[in-house]
Design an enzyme around this catalytic site. Structure first.
Site, PDB file in Angstrom:
ATOM      1  N   CYS A  26      87.744  62.590 -16.984  1.00  0.00           N
ATOM      2  CA  CYS A  26      87.892  63.812 -16.289  1.00  0.00           C
ATOM      3  C   CYS A  26      86.939  64.757 -16.942  1.00  0.00           C
ATOM      4  O   CYS A  26      86.060  64.561 -17.947  1.00  0.00           O
ATOM      5  CB  CYS A  26      89.295  64.333 -16.096  1.00  0.00           C
ATOM      6  SG  CYS A  26      90.029  64.711 -17.842  1.00  0.00           S
TER       7      CYS A  26
ATOM      8  N   ARG B 179      94.237  64.893 -16.379  1.00  0.00           N
ATOM      9  CA  ARG B 179      94.219  63.877 -15.550  1.00  0.00           C
ATOM     10  C   ARG B 179      93.874  62.706 -16.438  1.00  0.00           C
ATOM     11  O   ARG B 179      94.612  61.817 -15.952  1.00  0.00           O
ATOM     12  CB  ARG B 179      93.134  64.028 -14.383  1.00  0.00           C
ATOM     13  CG  ARG B 179      93.354  65.417 -13.485  1.00  0.00           C
ATOM     14  CD  ARG B 179      92.379  65.679 -12.706  1.00  0.00           C
ATOM     15  NE  ARG B 179      91.104  66.450 -13.318  1.00  0.00           N
ATOM     16  CZ  ARG B 179      90.025  66.724 -12.925  1.00  0.00           C
ATOM     17  NH1 ARG B 179      89.755  66.726 -11.868  1.00  0.00           N
ATOM     18  NH2 ARG B 179      89.018  67.512 -13.540  1.00  0.00           N
TER      19      ARG B 179
ATOM     20  N   ASP C 194      92.134  69.146 -10.326  1.00  0.00           N
ATOM     21  CA  ASP C 194      92.578  69.211 -11.677  1.00  0.00           C
ATOM     22  C   ASP C 194      93.647  70.456 -11.521  1.00  0.00           C
ATOM     23  O   ASP C 194      93.622  71.606 -11.171  1.00  0.00           O
ATOM     24  CB  ASP C 194      91.247  70.157 -12.221  1.00  0.00           C
ATOM     25  CG  ASP C 194      91.379  70.435 -13.731  1.00  0.00           C
ATOM     26  OD1 ASP C 194      92.500  70.168 -14.287  1.00  0.00           O
ATOM     27  OD2 ASP C 194      90.430  70.509 -14.330  1.00  0.00           O
TER      28      ASP C 194
END
Length: 226
Positions: free
Chosen positions: A66, A72, A182
């Site tokens: 990420c 994440r 996100d």
């Protein structure tokens, strides 16, 4: 002088040869090409009863990426590692970020909380930055979003290998190119939603792998025990 009853005429010696008694269905010329025993599926290494997922599978090295390796991808690393262990798969699972803003930090406290609520401890993970060498180290790299793919391509330069890189959610919805949102700027519910998305994708990764991995060469197949 030899009695006539015991005289042996040399040309008739061949008549004393014993006949070869064979099973009625087997011809003499067939010994090299056919067994006298009918084939048994339970004794055959080619038996369809040996499913690919019942054979030892080669290990995989999987990387999740990420932006900051803080929200994440740490969740994805923890989720897939747990599922791989539960499936008895000897996989190496890691995560990274395309920026170095959080290098050395533990995952976001809400990512840790959501993972912990689902029986996963990610507190020992530490953020690191993605490097071009990751393409050589890992068999598969999953990006969380399209902007992450762009960053990976930029960072990798000549090491970039598109055959190893995929958007994670394409495992669930091939070709849709969906992002895992996100949750950095949001509240806790967003982290729960991200967890659900990643968990479903991880299930699909393992299912696809165990169902489509080809059988090893005959020499490498395990013997069937009876």
């Amino acid at each position: 002088m030899q009695h006539p009853a015991f005289s042996i005429n040399p040309p008739t010696l061949r008549s004393f040869a014993l006949p070869l008694h064979l099973p009625p269905t087997i011809a003499p010329h067939s010994f090299r090409s056919r067994s006298i025993f009918p084939p048994s599926p339970t004794h055959s290494l080619r038996s369809p009863s040996i499913a690919p997922h019942s054979l030892p599978l080669p290990p995989m090295k999987v990387l999740f990426v990420c932006l900051g390796n803080i929200c994440r991808s740490p969740l994805a690393e923890g989720i897939l590692r747990q599922k791989a262990l539960a499936a008895h798969l000897d996989w190496e699972v890691d995560s990274a970020g395309t920026n170095g803003y959080h290098t050395g930090e533990a995952p976001h406290h809400l990512s840790q909380k959501v993972a912990r609520l689902n029986g996963i401890d990610i507190s020992r993970q530490r953020a690191r930055q993605f490097t071009p060498a990751d393409f050589q180290r890992f068999d598969k790299i999953y990006a969380m979003a399209g902007d992450v793919v762009d960053n990976i391509r930029r960072i990798s330069g000549r090491s970039y290998d598109p055959s190893k890189l995929s958007l994670l959610m394409n495992e669930l919805h091939p070709g849709a190119d969906e992002d895992v949102p996100d949750p950095w700027y949001g509240a806790e519910p967003g982290y729960h939603e991200v967890y659900k998305m990643i968990s479903a994708a991880a299930d699909r990764i393992i299912a696809n792998y165990t169902q489509t991995t080809p059988e090893p060469p005959e020499a490498a197949r395990p013997k069937v025990k009876h």
